[in-house]
Write a protein that holds these residues in place. Structure first.
Motif, PDB file in Angstrom:
ATOM      1  N   LYS A  75      30.973   5.753 -33.616  1.00  0.00           N
ATOM      2  CA  LYS A  75      32.095   5.519 -32.712  1.00  0.00           C
ATOM      3  C   LYS A  75      31.653   5.866 -31.294  1.00  0.00           C
ATOM      4  O   LYS A  75      30.871   6.792 -31.094  1.00  0.00           O
ATOM      5  CB  LYS A  75      33.300   6.386 -33.095  1.00  0.00           C
ATOM      6  CG  LYS A  75      33.953   5.996 -34.402  1.00  0.00           C
ATOM      7  CD  LYS A  75      35.171   6.870 -34.681  1.00  0.00           C
ATOM      8  CE  LYS A  75      35.848   6.484 -35.989  1.00  0.00           C
ATOM      9  NZ  LYS A  75      37.020   7.327 -36.275  1.00  0.00           N
ATOM     10  N   ALA A  76      32.159   5.107 -30.325  1.00  0.00           N
ATOM     11  CA  ALA A  76      31.810   5.362 -28.929  1.00  0.00           C
ATOM     12  C   ALA A  76      32.946   4.888 -28.039  1.00  0.00           C
ATOM     13  O   ALA A  76      33.756   4.044 -28.438  1.00  0.00           O
ATOM     14  CB  ALA A  76      30.515   4.641 -28.557  1.00  0.00           C
ATOM     15  N   MET A  77      33.008   5.422 -26.822  1.00  0.00           N
ATOM     16  CA  MET A  77      33.934   4.935 -25.813  1.00  0.00           C
ATOM     17  C   MET A  77      33.219   3.889 -24.971  1.00  0.00           C
ATOM     18  O   MET A  77      32.012   3.981 -24.734  1.00  0.00           O
ATOM     19  CB  MET A  77      34.400   6.083 -24.917  1.00  0.00           C
ATOM     20  CG  MET A  77      35.274   7.109 -25.628  1.00  0.00           C
ATOM     21  SD  MET A  77      36.833   6.419 -26.235  1.00  0.00           S
ATOM     22  CE  MET A  77      37.643   5.995 -24.692  1.00  0.00           C
ATOM     23  N   ALA A  78      33.961   2.895 -24.515  1.00  0.00           N
ATOM     24  CA  ALA A  78      33.388   1.848 -23.676  1.00  0.00           C
ATOM     25  C   ALA A  78      32.674   2.473 -22.480  1.00  0.00           C
ATOM     26  O   ALA A  78      33.156   3.427 -21.875  1.00  0.00           O
ATOM     27  CB  ALA A  78      34.485   0.895 -23.206  1.00  0.00           C
ATOM     28  N   GLY A  79      31.508   1.945 -22.171  1.00  0.00           N
ATOM     29  CA  GLY A  79      30.715   2.457 -21.054  1.00  0.00           C
ATOM     30  C   GLY A  79      29.641   3.440 -21.466  1.00  0.00           C
ATOM     31  O   GLY A  79      28.711   3.694 -20.703  1.00  0.00           O
ATOM     32  N   GLN A  80      29.742   3.988 -22.662  1.00  0.00           N
ATOM     33  CA  GLN A  80      28.752   4.947 -23.131  1.00  0.00           C
ATOM     34  C   GLN A  80      27.488   4.250 -23.629  1.00  0.00           C
ATOM     35  O   GLN A  80      27.518   3.083 -24.013  1.00  0.00           O
ATOM     36  CB  GLN A  80      29.316   5.801 -24.272  1.00  0.00           C
ATOM     37  CG  GLN A  80      30.341   6.813 -23.847  1.00  0.00           C
ATOM     38  CD  GLN A  80      30.806   7.670 -25.018  1.00  0.00           C
ATOM     39  OE1 GLN A  80      30.782   7.243 -26.171  1.00  0.00           O
ATOM     40  NE2 GLN A  80      31.248   8.876 -24.732  1.00  0.00           N
ATOM     41  N   ARG A  81      26.393   5.000 -23.625  1.00  0.00           N
ATOM     42  CA  ARG A  81      25.151   4.540 -24.251  1.00  0.00           C
ATOM     43  C   ARG A  81      25.235   4.857 -25.739  1.00  0.00           C
ATOM     44  O   ARG A  81      25.631   5.946 -26.125  1.00  0.00           O
ATOM     45  CB  ARG A  81      23.968   5.259 -23.621  1.00  0.00           C
ATOM     46  CG  ARG A  81      22.676   5.067 -24.355  1.00  0.00           C
ATOM     47  CD  ARG A  81      21.585   5.939 -23.796  1.00  0.00           C
ATOM     48  NE  ARG A  81      21.079   5.383 -22.569  1.00  0.00           N
ATOM     49  CZ  ARG A  81      19.980   5.833 -21.955  1.00  0.00           C
ATOM     50  NH1 ARG A  81      19.318   6.851 -22.452  1.00  0.00           N
ATOM     51  NH2 ARG A  81      19.569   5.280 -20.844  1.00  0.00           N
ATOM     52  N   VAL A  82      24.868   3.883 -26.571  1.00  0.00           N
ATOM     53  CA  VAL A  82      24.954   4.049 -28.023  1.00  0.00           C
ATOM     54  C   VAL A  82      23.572   3.863 -28.633  1.00  0.00           C
ATOM     55  O   VAL A  82      22.865   2.916 -28.294  1.00  0.00           O
ATOM     56  CB  VAL A  82      25.925   3.024 -28.647  1.00  0.00           C
ATOM     57  CG1 VAL A  82      25.977   3.183 -30.158  1.00  0.00           C
ATOM     58  CG2 VAL A  82      27.311   3.162 -28.040  1.00  0.00           C
TER      59      VAL A  82
END
Length: 199
Positions: A75-82
């Protein structure tokens, strides 16, 4: 004899964001050391260390890929590096291929193949979906299958006042909400503002 303490560095060594250590092009001398992970808390300075591990180096033998590191769900928030990990052991060195929602993934721009898997820069909600990492050599194939969910950033807040009055406010904007004098702090009542997220 006092143990020799060396910091792992150089182009053959990579420490991932999850703390895993990868050694590329393993040499015989890599088996002469014990390996230990030491972490330091960024605020308190407290350090912790893992148990030591030993690497046994042998001559390579032909083998099908076997997965060393993978993922089920991220799971990640938009804009984060994954980072989506996918690393396998096999000889000859296996090839890697990524698919998103059963379609080949073009590895360019925001999507980059790394030594340890797939890196997605500036993630977007449209990046959500099923990801497959196919690892293969002439002796066989292995797969890592997982899902990524990228949540959209909150665009606005709803501020509720007396009687259900509300105002919409964009992120980064200022809001002045004037309440009736009767709602000000008194000796008998504690006035509060309830701010809640719109879901």
């Amino acid at each position: 004899m006092k143990p020799l303490l060396l910091s792992v560095s150089g182009s053959r060594f990579l420490i991932t964001s999850t703390g895993a250590l990868y050694i590329k092009d393993v040499q015989n001398e890599d088996g002469l050391y014990n390996y230990r992970c030491i972490t330091r808390h960024r605020y308190t300075g407290e350090t912790r260390q893992s148990n030591s591990a030993r690497l046994f180096v042998s001559d390579p033998a032909n083998s099908a890929p076997s997965i060393l590191d993978g993922f089920d769900h991220r799971k990640a928030m938009a804009g984060q590096r994954v980072e989506l990990p996918c690393k396998a052991l096999g000889h000859p060195e296996p090839d890697y291929r990524w698919l998103k929602d059963n379609m080949p993934l073009e590895l360019s721009g925001r999507f980059q193949k790394t030594v340890t898997g797939l890196l997605i820069e500036n993630s977007r909600p449209s990046d959500s979906g099923s990801y497959v990492c196919e690892v293969s050599n002439r002796y066989g194939t292995a797969k890592v299958i997982g899902r990524l969910h990228v949540k959209r950033k909150l665009d606005s807040w709803k501020v509720a006042g007396k009687g259900g009055a509300s105002r919409m406010v964009g992120v980064g904007q200022k809001l002045i909400f004037i309440f009736p004098r009767s709602l000000l702090l008194t000796s008998q009542y504690l006035t509060y503002i309830h701010v809640f997220n719109i879901m």
